[in-house]
Write an enzyme that holds these catalytic residues in place. Structure first.
Site, PDB file in Angstrom:
ATOM      1  N   LYS A 123       0.862  -1.186   0.000  1.00 19.40           N
ATOM      2  CA  LYS A 123       0.000   0.000   0.000  1.00 19.40           C
ATOM      3  C   LYS A 123       0.890   1.225   0.000  1.00 19.40           C
ATOM      4  CE  LYS A 123      -4.457   0.900   0.283  1.00 19.40           C
ATOM      5  NZ  LYS A 123      -5.602   0.037  -0.041  1.00 19.40           N
ATOM      6  N   ASP A 163      -7.031   4.353  -4.343  1.00 20.71           N
ATOM      7  CA  ASP A 163      -7.659   4.205  -3.028  1.00 20.71           C
ATOM      8  C   ASP A 163      -8.260   5.588  -2.745  1.00 20.71           C
ATOM      9  OD1 ASP A 163      -7.703   2.159  -0.593  1.00 20.71           O
ATOM     10  OD2 ASP A 163      -7.325   4.107   0.297  1.00 20.71           O
TER      11      ASP A 163
END
Ligand code: NDP
Ligand code: 2IT
Length: 443
Positions: A123, A163
């Site tokens: 991430k 995201d």
């Protein structure tokens, strides 16, 4: 032993509360595995599982439209590549820091395993706030961010996507800069691309649609159906809007959604075309939705969707947004299912309150995996230089979500925790990652 491992994580990562929370939640599911499969629970494997393989932090300087230079911080946490290249989104939001990125990368590792696709967990993101920034400013920021990030990614190494705060516009600017610097059209290096230049149909819809498929499967396991139910979603971004769209298409009425300013209650069901126009195209506040909807919708400044009576609640905004008080209110109003579209939106106390009231609860690492699964389908299309139809892609997504539901449901039963999707997801994800790590030696 699990307590010792957790204590070690606390010592090595001081002050990182969200990361601690995410690790604790997984470790709490493992005592039953420890009993049955001690070979998977040796300390070294668990210590390695809780330590990212690589963490990158970098400076991102960029110039605003007035010529002022800003300095943001960029992150990429490459957590685990036992199952495939690191895979996971990029978040641009002022709250982003190493703790947040680390918790998200840890969760992503188990989520990606559950999809059954060959992807590891990672991430990234930045504390850059895109709100109120012009397209040109966002482009300059993305170009600066990618100028550094490109050293660390690649279609076989690490494949970022969107995201919070990163959608098609940002992926476009990021991909353009990567292509320019590397002088390669390496489509598989990013997912969430536009369909005309290597993207997959159904990727924008995938997380929200997949969440509703998972929710419908949970209901079916209890001989219930979504048709006719009242649904609330928190957030009004990519995940929330597409969850609302799929729920409405399944016969439910979606009566409320929110953004960081407040919520709207629309008893006749949200007008999704208007919501998309206001939030995704105009990038405006939700209050503008209520204004344009005339008298049909009520805007509650600072309001919570959890106060609106519903059968199904889908938290789709951000971490720890649904606390114990909200859970008790939902229970009092007769909620039957809470399924997480966001990552870790429900606090541990809230999860306990929901489970104590026998509310079906789906953790994000299972229920929101449709987005990353469709990203993996995008990688598959890129590798074979093909573009599937929307229908074919959505069918694959639906199959994958049903498979994840079955895996979690079945694993929970096998380990004596029927109906506990948190235990099912954590144990199944852990078995998949742990077995591969063990086979590949101490690395
Ligand atoms: P978006 O940026 O499209 O939308 C985020 C929404 O949540 C907006 O309505 C935003 O309000 C609200 N929000 C964000 N942060 C906060 C906050 N701190 N407090 C209150 N409201 C907030 O993001 P996504 O829809 O893509 O992501 C939402 C969640 O889903 C995140 O947890 C993400 O990690 C998760 N997720 C996303 C996937 C994807 O494919 N995009 C896949 C799986 C999970 P406002 O407009 O006011 O900022
Ligand atoms: O949290 C998530 O699963 C995502 N943001 C999607 C990641 C991806 O690589 O598609």
């Amino acid at each position: 032993m699990l307590e010792e491992i957790y204590a070690h994580v606390l010592r090595r990562n001081p002050g990182e509360r969200e990361f601690h929370q995410a690790v604790r939640e997984v470790l709490e599911s493992l005592p039953v595995v420890l009993e049955r499969r001690p070979e998977l629970c040796d300390g070294s494997l668990l210590d390695r599982l809780c330590e990212p393989e690589r963490q990158v932090i970098f400076r991102v300087p960029w110039t605003d439209d007035a010529g002022r230079v800003h300095v943001n911080r960029g992150f990429r946490v490459e957590f685990n590549s036992a199952l495939g290249p690191y895979k996971g989104g990029l978040r641009f939001h002022p709250t982003v820091n190493l703790d947040i990125v680390k918790f998200l990368a840890f969760e992503q590792t188990f989520k990606n395993a559950l999809t059954g696709m060959p992807i590891g967990g990672g991430k990234g993101g930045s504390d850059f706030d895109p709100k109120g920034r012009s397209d040109a400013e966002v482009m300059r920021f993305c170009q600066s961010f990618m100028t550094e990030l490109q050293r660390h990614i690649g279609e076989h190494t690490d494949v970022p996507a969107g995201d919070t705060g990163v959608g098609a516009r940002e992926i476009g600017y990021l991909f353009g800069q990567y292509r320019r610097i590397t002088n390669r059209f390496e489509a598989g290096v990013l997912t969430g691309k536009g369909v005309g230049w290597g993207g997959s149909h159904a990727r924008p819809e995938a997380t929200g649609y997949g969440l509703v498929v998972f929710t419908a499967e949970m209901l079916r396991a209890r001989d219930l159906e979504l048709d006719g139910m009242r649904v609330v979603v928190s957030g009004s971004g990519n995940v929330a809007i597409h969850a609302a769209e799929k729920a409405a298409a399944s016969g439910a009425t979606v009566v409320a959604c929110s953004d960081s300013g407040g919520c709207v209650v629309d008893e006749d069901g949200l007008d999704l075309d208007l919501l998309k126009q206001v939030k995704l195209k105009d990038r405006a506040r939700l209050s503008a939705y209520a204004e344009q909807r005339g008298g049909a919708a009520e805007y509650r400044e600072g309001g919570r969707v959890w106060d609106v009576a519903c059968d199904v609640a889908l938290p789709c905004a951000t971490q720890n947004e649904l606390d114990e008080d909200a859970a008790k209110t939902l229970v009092g109003n007769g909620v039957r299912v809470v399924a997480e579209g966001a990552n870790m939106p429900t606090t541990p106390d809230a999860v306990r309150a929901l489970r104590a009231a026998d509310v079906l609860f789906a953790p994000g690492k299972a229920a929101n995996a449709g987005g990353v699964a469709t990203s993996a389908l995008e990688m598959q299309q890129n590798a074979s230089r093909t573009l599937w139809t929307f229908e074919k892609t959505e069918d694959r997504l639906t199959e994958i979500m049903k498979h994840i539901h079955h895996t979690c449901h079945d694993t929970a039963e096998r380990y004596g925790r029927p109906g506990d999707y948190v235990a099912g997801a954590n144990i199944a994800g852990f078995e998949l990652v742990g077995e591969s790590m063990q086979a590949q030696g101490v690395i």
